[in-house]
Design a protein around this motif. Sequence first.
Motif, PDB file in Angstrom:
ATOM      1  N   ILE A 307       0.826  -1.208   0.000  1.00  0.00           N
ATOM      2  CA  ILE A 307       0.000   0.000   0.000  1.00  0.00           C
ATOM      3  C   ILE A 307       0.863   1.262   0.000  1.00  0.00           C
ATOM      4  CG2 ILE A 307      -1.922  -1.158   1.144  1.00  0.00           C
ATOM      5  CD1 ILE A 307      -1.203   0.330   3.717  1.00  0.00           C
ATOM      6  N   GLY A 308       2.193   1.054  -0.075  1.00  0.00           N
ATOM      7  CA  GLY A 308       3.069   2.202  -0.279  1.00  0.00           C
ATOM      8  C   GLY A 308       4.008   2.571   0.836  1.00  0.00           C
ATOM      9  N   TRP A 309       3.971   1.856   1.972  1.00  0.00           N
ATOM     10  CA  TRP A 309       4.910   2.182   3.043  1.00  0.00           C
ATOM     11  C   TRP A 309       6.329   1.740   2.655  1.00  0.00           C
ATOM     12  CZ3 TRP A 309       2.786   0.875   8.593  1.00  0.00           C
ATOM     13  CH2 TRP A 309       1.566   1.543   8.786  1.00  0.00           C
ATOM     14  N   PRO A 310       7.343   2.589   2.852  1.00  0.00           N
ATOM     15  CA  PRO A 310       8.723   2.146   2.638  1.00  0.00           C
ATOM     16  C   PRO A 310       9.065   1.014   3.612  1.00  0.00           C
ATOM     17  CG  PRO A 310       8.606   4.537   2.774  1.00  0.00           C
ATOM     18  CD  PRO A 310       7.265   4.016   3.200  1.00  0.00           C
ATOM     19  N   GLU A 311       9.961   0.153   3.191  1.00  0.00           N
ATOM     20  CA  GLU A 311      10.301  -1.007   4.027  1.00  0.00           C
ATOM     21  C   GLU A 311      10.771  -0.597   5.413  1.00  0.00           C
ATOM     22  OE1 GLU A 311      13.244  -4.947   4.016  1.00  0.00           O
ATOM     23  OE2 GLU A 311      13.067  -3.690   2.228  1.00  0.00           O
ATOM     24  N   THR A 312      11.644   0.407   5.488  1.00  0.00           N
ATOM     25  CA  THR A 312      12.150   0.828   6.800  1.00  0.00           C
ATOM     26  C   THR A 312      11.039   1.377   7.686  1.00  0.00           C
ATOM     27  OG1 THR A 312      12.765   2.945   5.782  1.00  0.00           O
ATOM     28  CG2 THR A 312      14.507   1.296   6.024  1.00  0.00           C
ATOM     29  N   THR A 313      10.022   2.001   7.091  1.00  0.00           N
ATOM     30  CA  THR A 313       8.887   2.503   7.869  1.00  0.00           C
ATOM     31  C   THR A 313       8.112   1.350   8.490  1.00  0.00           C
ATOM     32  OG1 THR A 313       8.654   4.453   6.443  1.00  0.00           O
ATOM     33  CG2 THR A 313       6.745   3.841   7.774  1.00  0.00           C
ATOM     34  N   VAL A 314       7.875   0.318   7.699  1.00  0.00           N
ATOM     35  CA  VAL A 314       7.178  -0.865   8.216  1.00  0.00           C
ATOM     36  C   VAL A 314       7.975  -1.475   9.365  1.00  0.00           C
ATOM     37  CG1 VAL A 314       6.267  -3.154   7.673  1.00  0.00           C
ATOM     38  CG2 VAL A 314       6.183  -1.336   5.948  1.00  0.00           C
ATOM     39  N   ILE A 315       9.276  -1.616   9.168  1.00  0.00           N
ATOM     40  CA  ILE A 315      10.127  -2.245  10.188  1.00  0.00           C
ATOM     41  C   ILE A 315      10.095  -1.476  11.497  1.00  0.00           C
ATOM     42  CG2 ILE A 315      12.505  -2.835  10.791  1.00  0.00           C
ATOM     43  CD1 ILE A 315      12.950  -3.229   7.717  1.00  0.00           C
ATOM     44  N   VAL A 316      10.331  -0.178  11.432  1.00  0.00           N
ATOM     45  CA  VAL A 316      10.391   0.631  12.651  1.00  0.00           C
ATOM     46  C   VAL A 316       9.042   0.646  13.362  1.00  0.00           C
ATOM     47  CG1 VAL A 316      10.716   2.963  13.564  1.00  0.00           C
ATOM     48  CG2 VAL A 316      12.287   2.077  11.835  1.00  0.00           C
ATOM     49  N   ARG A 317       7.950   0.766  12.613  1.00  0.00           N
ATOM     50  CA  ARG A 317       6.637   0.782  13.244  1.00  0.00           C
ATOM     51  C   ARG A 317       6.289  -0.563  13.873  1.00  0.00           C
ATOM     52  NH1 ARG A 317       3.324   4.532   8.781  1.00  0.00           N
ATOM     53  NH2 ARG A 317       4.282   6.505   9.459  1.00  0.00           N
ATOM     54  N   PHE A 318       6.716  -1.636  13.241  1.00  0.00           N
ATOM     55  CA  PHE A 318       6.492  -2.959  13.829  1.00  0.00           C
ATOM     56  C   PHE A 318       7.368  -3.144  15.073  1.00  0.00           C
ATOM     57  CE2 PHE A 318       4.081  -6.022  10.949  1.00  0.00           C
ATOM     58  CZ  PHE A 318       3.335  -5.017  10.371  1.00  0.00           C
ATOM     59  N   TRP A 319       8.578  -2.614  15.045  1.00  0.00           N
ATOM     60  CA  TRP A 319       9.416  -2.636  16.252  1.00  0.00           C
ATOM     61  C   TRP A 319       8.728  -1.893  17.390  1.00  0.00           C
ATOM     62  CZ3 TRP A 319      14.987  -1.148  14.174  1.00  0.00           C
ATOM     63  CH2 TRP A 319      15.551  -2.280  13.556  1.00  0.00           C
ATOM     64  N   MET A 320       8.122  -0.763  17.072  1.00  0.00           N
ATOM     65  CA  MET A 320       7.402   0.004  18.094  1.00  0.00           C
ATOM     66  C   MET A 320       6.261  -0.820  18.673  1.00  0.00           C
ATOM     67  SD  MET A 320       7.356   3.700  16.141  1.00  0.00           S
ATOM     68  CE  MET A 320       6.281   4.487  17.335  1.00  0.00           C
ATOM     69  N   MET A 321       5.555  -1.541  17.802  1.00  0.00           N
ATOM     70  CA  MET A 321       4.476  -2.401  18.278  1.00  0.00           C
ATOM     71  C   MET A 321       5.015  -3.498  19.198  1.00  0.00           C
ATOM     72  SD  MET A 321       2.194  -2.871  14.826  1.00  0.00           S
ATOM     73  CE  MET A 321       1.206  -4.182  15.562  1.00  0.00           C
ATOM     74  N   ALA A 322       6.140  -4.075  18.821  1.00  0.00           N
ATOM     75  CA  ALA A 322       6.755  -5.111  19.652  1.00  0.00           C
ATOM     76  C   ALA A 322       7.134  -4.540  21.016  1.00  0.00           C
ATOM     77  CB  ALA A 322       7.997  -5.674  18.955  1.00  0.00           C
ATOM     78  N   GLY A 323       7.664  -3.322  21.028  1.00  0.00           N
ATOM     79  CA  GLY A 323       8.021  -2.669  22.283  1.00  0.00           C
ATOM     80  C   GLY A 323       6.808  -2.403  23.157  1.00  0.00           C
ATOM     81  N   ILE A 324       5.706  -1.999  22.537  1.00  0.00           N
ATOM     82  CA  ILE A 324       4.468  -1.728  23.293  1.00  0.00           C
ATOM     83  C   ILE A 324       3.932  -3.016  23.921  1.00  0.00           C
ATOM     84  CG2 ILE A 324       2.036  -1.076  23.065  1.00  0.00           C
ATOM     85  CD1 ILE A 324       2.988   0.947  20.900  1.00  0.00           C
ATOM     86  N   PHE A 325       3.904  -4.091  23.147  1.00  0.00           N
ATOM     87  CA  PHE A 325       3.442  -5.368  23.692  1.00  0.00           C
ATOM     88  C   PHE A 325       4.339  -5.828  24.841  1.00  0.00           C
ATOM     89  CE2 PHE A 325       1.106  -6.047  19.598  1.00  0.00           C
ATOM     90  CZ  PHE A 325      -0.135  -6.282  20.160  1.00  0.00           C
ATOM     91  N   THR A 326       5.638  -5.603  24.700  1.00  0.00           N
ATOM     92  CA  THR A 326       6.574  -5.978  25.760  1.00  0.00           C
ATOM     93  C   THR A 326       6.303  -5.189  27.034  1.00  0.00           C
ATOM     94  OG1 THR A 326       8.293  -6.547  24.155  1.00  0.00           O
ATOM     95  CG2 THR A 326       9.014  -6.073  26.401  1.00  0.00           C
ATOM     96  N   ALA A 327       6.061  -3.895  26.886  1.00  0.00           N
ATOM     97  CA  ALA A 327       5.782  -3.052  28.044  1.00  0.00           C
ATOM     98  C   ALA A 327       4.498  -3.491  28.744  1.00  0.00           C
ATOM     99  CB  ALA A 327       5.676  -1.592  27.607  1.00  0.00           C
TER     100      ALA A 327
END
Length: 346
Positions: A307-327
């Motif tokens: 849908i147009g997200w750059p690969e690095t954008t997807v990666i960083v946002r998914f990392w943020m999600m992983a961090g939120i779930f961890t918290a």
Amino acid sequence: MIAILVSSALAFLVAVLATSYLIKFLRAYKIGQQIREDGPKRHVSKAGTPTMGGIVILLGVLVGYLGAHANLGIPISSGGLLVLFAALGAGLVGFLDDFIKIRKARSLGLTKSAKILGQIIVAGLFAFGAHFWAHVPSSIDFVRFSGFAFHVPVWAWIVFATLVVIGSSNAVNLTDGLDGLAAGSAIFAFGCLTIIGYWQFRHESVYHVSSAIDIGIITVAMCGALAGFLWWNAAPAKIFMGDTGSLAIGAALGATTLIMGLDLWLAILAGLFVIVTLSVVIQVISFRVFHRRVFRMAPLHHHFELIGWPETTVIVRFWMMAGIFTAIALGLFYADFLSIGNLIKQ
């Protein structure tokens, strides 16, 4: 605490240095990743990138674990050895899968039946050993002794534990589709487990997990090894972990939580991996039943790419999600500890 620091540092150094040499070796022999034909078009340029980097992750974990135990007087536990067995066994299944892909120059390795059989054998042996050797109770808990548990027959717990290891292994495998995505996300999970392992060790009278500190050494070694590998795997990746790494990481994640009595809590800690897996399940069911796709492509990270997200954008946002779930998972664990403390006082 010294053992934890030693384990992390050794694993990181081994992974950083060994990955550099592995990249040179794989390039010299032209051993590279085969890209799936139905994947995002931008991934075509990644064809030929060295793979099977999971070898150095496992090497880093082993060196970190053994190095931390050397001359520090910490006993090696049955629980710790079982977690290592799960990781190495799943890694071996992944290695065979990667090797066949490279040997036959295709994006498919082991047949589905062979791959799942290998995972069942590894996970089943782990589950059997966890109960009869490491003496893990046959109860399905949120957090061990929190009062929220399902007491089941031994055979049912072994089946459950087998499915948890297989499920977590495949969940990480599905998430391993973008440069550094799986490695970075897993660091959050294993970092959280390191904190909890040390906490359970300090409060052994509450949790009764005798192998907690030993498993904490493994999880922090995994953090160090993943960080060292991520040095080379971050976008644009110079090497991929392959199924060798992703299956091993997922198996270690599932095995660790089972030994530590965090069975149902795993679904929160590994929330990102669960969502990615569900996206595949939803896509398959929707297509087979309604002949329509919910996502442009599954797993979920490929949908966002398309849908147009750059690969690095997807990666960083998914990392943020992983961090939120961890918290969230860490907060729930601590809240549970406080409730246990109140029950003890009463």
